[in-house]
Structure formats: structure tokens, C-alpha cells
Design an enzyme around this catalytic site. Structure first.
Site, short mmCIF file in Angstrom:
data_model
loop_
_atom_site.label_atom_id
_atom_site.label_comp_id
_atom_site.label_asym_id
_atom_site.label_seq_id
_atom_site.Cartn_x
_atom_site.Cartn_y
_atom_site.Cartn_z
N GLY A 249 1.10 -1.31 -0.25
CA GLY A 249 0.23 -0.24 -0.17
C GLY A 249 0.57 1.42 -0.29
O GLY A 249 0.34 2.43 0.94
N ASN B 278 1.75 3.59 -2.00
CA ASN B 278 0.98 3.78 -3.60
C ASN B 278 0.15 4.79 -2.69
O ASN B 278 -0.97 6.07 -3.27
CB ASN B 278 0.84 3.37 -4.82
N MET C 262 -4.16 -7.09 -6.40
CA MET C 262 -4.10 -8.38 -7.71
C MET C 262 -4.77 -9.29 -7.91
O MET C 262 -4.80 -10.13 -8.08
CB MET C 262 -2.44 -9.03 -6.34
N LEU D 285 -7.95 -9.63 -10.79
CA LEU D 285 -8.42 -8.94 -12.33
C LEU D 285 -9.71 -8.23 -11.87
O LEU D 285 -10.54 -9.12 -11.20
CB LEU D 285 -9.05 -10.53 -13.28
N ASN E 232 -5.75 2.21 -12.92
CA ASN E 232 -4.56 1.16 -12.43
C ASN E 232 -3.34 2.09 -12.02
O ASN E 232 -2.84 2.76 -13.63
CB ASN E 232 -4.90 0.41 -13.48
N HIS F 286 0.99 0.60 -13.19
CA HIS F 286 1.75 -0.74 -13.37
C HIS F 286 3.44 -0.75 -13.70
O HIS F 286 3.58 0.57 -14.60
CB HIS F 286 0.86 -1.61 -14.93
#
Ligand code: GAR
Length: 201
Positions: free
Chosen positions: A12, A14, A90, A92, A107, A109
Site C-alpha cells: 500500500g 501507492n 492484485m 482481475l 490502475n 503498473h
């Protein structure tokens, strides 16, 4: 002002960085809650310390993945969330979720997409021997780590650099790029046309 929620599964950093950017008004939005699909995730301790409301339930608490997601959709709708920020979430995201919040889910990445999708992007880019990797913030579509790109920033690999140092420089770029992209979205500066995100000046 738009209301956001952050979804995270693990550490966490971010999520914390975005929560702080909101508290400092660098991102002009209101943060309704931090959600984690893992009850013991470190992100929930961060939420407590930051005085941000948090909620957690897990897929295994439900009969099916769909039932889990429908509960999550209900929660976010009840909180009148406009924009959803995935920050190391994490799982989908299912079709119903994407339909409920179309072009309103972001999102981050840790690679220059479409290269190195998945959960080990930094290690895989490093092992591949790339000279440059980076960070991508994008809108979420049903396929993993896809969807129209809002911002990208490159991080060149330094000669002889360890994967740990490379990773920590990538994270630093994440902490810069995600609040910037989120501010563009919450101030209605982004529109999606096909695969392209048009950013108003
Ligand atoms: C971040 O590096 C994020 O880019 C990555 O997980 C990490 C979460 O760290 N996400 C993905 O790989 C998505 N496919 P954090 O929990 O400390 O923010």
C-alpha cells in the site's frame, strides 16, 4: 469535487502516497475509503494511521467471485464513489465492475505497457535485460494490465544496477506519476477515444 476510493491488496505505498497527496490538496478529490481484499494487508495499517476509513472483505467470504464483486460494487456505489484507484490490487476486475464504473477505474503498473504485464513486471524486465522500463497509469479494461494509457514515464536501467535499486527507482516514479494522472482524471481533463486518452491542456 470527485469522490475516490483506493483498492489495494498488499503493502500500500501507492495508496498511502495518494492519500497524502489528497490530504495536501495536490490531488483535489475526497477520499471515501481504502478497500483491501486481504484482511491482513499492510495497506490497512496505513489507512488507520492516516485516519482514512477502510473496509476489507475477501473473495473466500463469498460463494463466488461475482458475489464478492457485487458486494464491492454496492459498497462503492453507497459511498458515491466517482473514480476508483487500483494501487497494487492484485485481482482481475470483472466485467460487471468495469461496466459499473466505465472509464472511471485507474490502475498503475510498473512497466511501460504493453511490455511485461502481470505480477512480476520489474523482475521480468530486469531479467530480460531491458535498457529502459518505466511506469504506466491507465484506465482499466477487462484484460489484465490493458486499457487506454493516461501517462507513462520511462526509467532507464543503470549499468550494473541491482534489481532492488531499479525497483526502488521505479516506485519513486510511481509516487510521482499516479497523483499526477489522478489529478488529470478528477479534474475532468481526460477523455477516452478508442485506445487513446485525450488530455485537455
Ligand atoms: C506497485 O509497484 C504497482 O505498480 C504494482 O504493484 C505494486 C504495489 O505496491 N502493480 C502491479 O504489478 C499490477 N499489475 P504498493 O502496494 O506498495 O503500492
Amino acid at each position: 469535487m470527485k469522490t475516490i476510493a483506493i483498492l489495494a491488496s498488499g503493502n500500500g505505498t501507492n495508496a498511502e502516497n495518494i492519500a497524502r497527496a489528497i490530504q495536501k490538496k495536490k490531488v483535489k478529490a475526497s477520499l471515501a475509503l481504502i478497500f483491501s481484499n486481504k484482511r491482513d494487508a499492510k495497506v490497512l495499517d496505513r489507512a488507520k494511521k492516516l485516519n482514512v476509513p477502510y473496509v476489507s472483505f475477501e473473495v473466500k467470504d463469498f460463494e463466488s467471485r461475482e458475489a464478492y464483486e457485487s458486494q464491492l460494487i454496492k459498497l462503492l456505489q453507497a459511498e458515491k464513489v466517482d473514480v476508483i484507484v487500483l494501487a497494487g490490487y492484485m485481482l482481475l476486475v470483472g466485467d460487471a465492475f468495469i461496466q459499473a464504473f466505465k472509464n472511471r477505474i485507474l490502475n498503475i503498473h510498473p512497466s511501460l505497457l504493453p511490455a511485461f504485464k502481470g505480477t512480476h513486471a520489474i523482475q521480468e524486465a530486469y531479467d530480460y535485460g531491458v535498457r529502459v522500463s518505466g511506469v504506466t497509469v491507465h484506465f482499466v479494461e477487462p484484460a489484465l494490465d490493458s486499457g487506454p494509457i493516461i501517462l507513462q514515464k520511462e526509467v532507464p536501467l543503470r549499468d550494473g544496477e541491482s534489481v532492488q535499486d531499479f525497483e526502488s527507482r521505479i516506485h519513486k516514479v510511481e509516487y510521482e506519476l499516479y497523483p499526477k494522472a489522478l489529478q488529470l482524471v478528477v479534474s475532468d481533463k481526460c477523455s477516452v477515444r478508442g485506445r487513446k486518452v485525450i488530455i485537455k491542456k
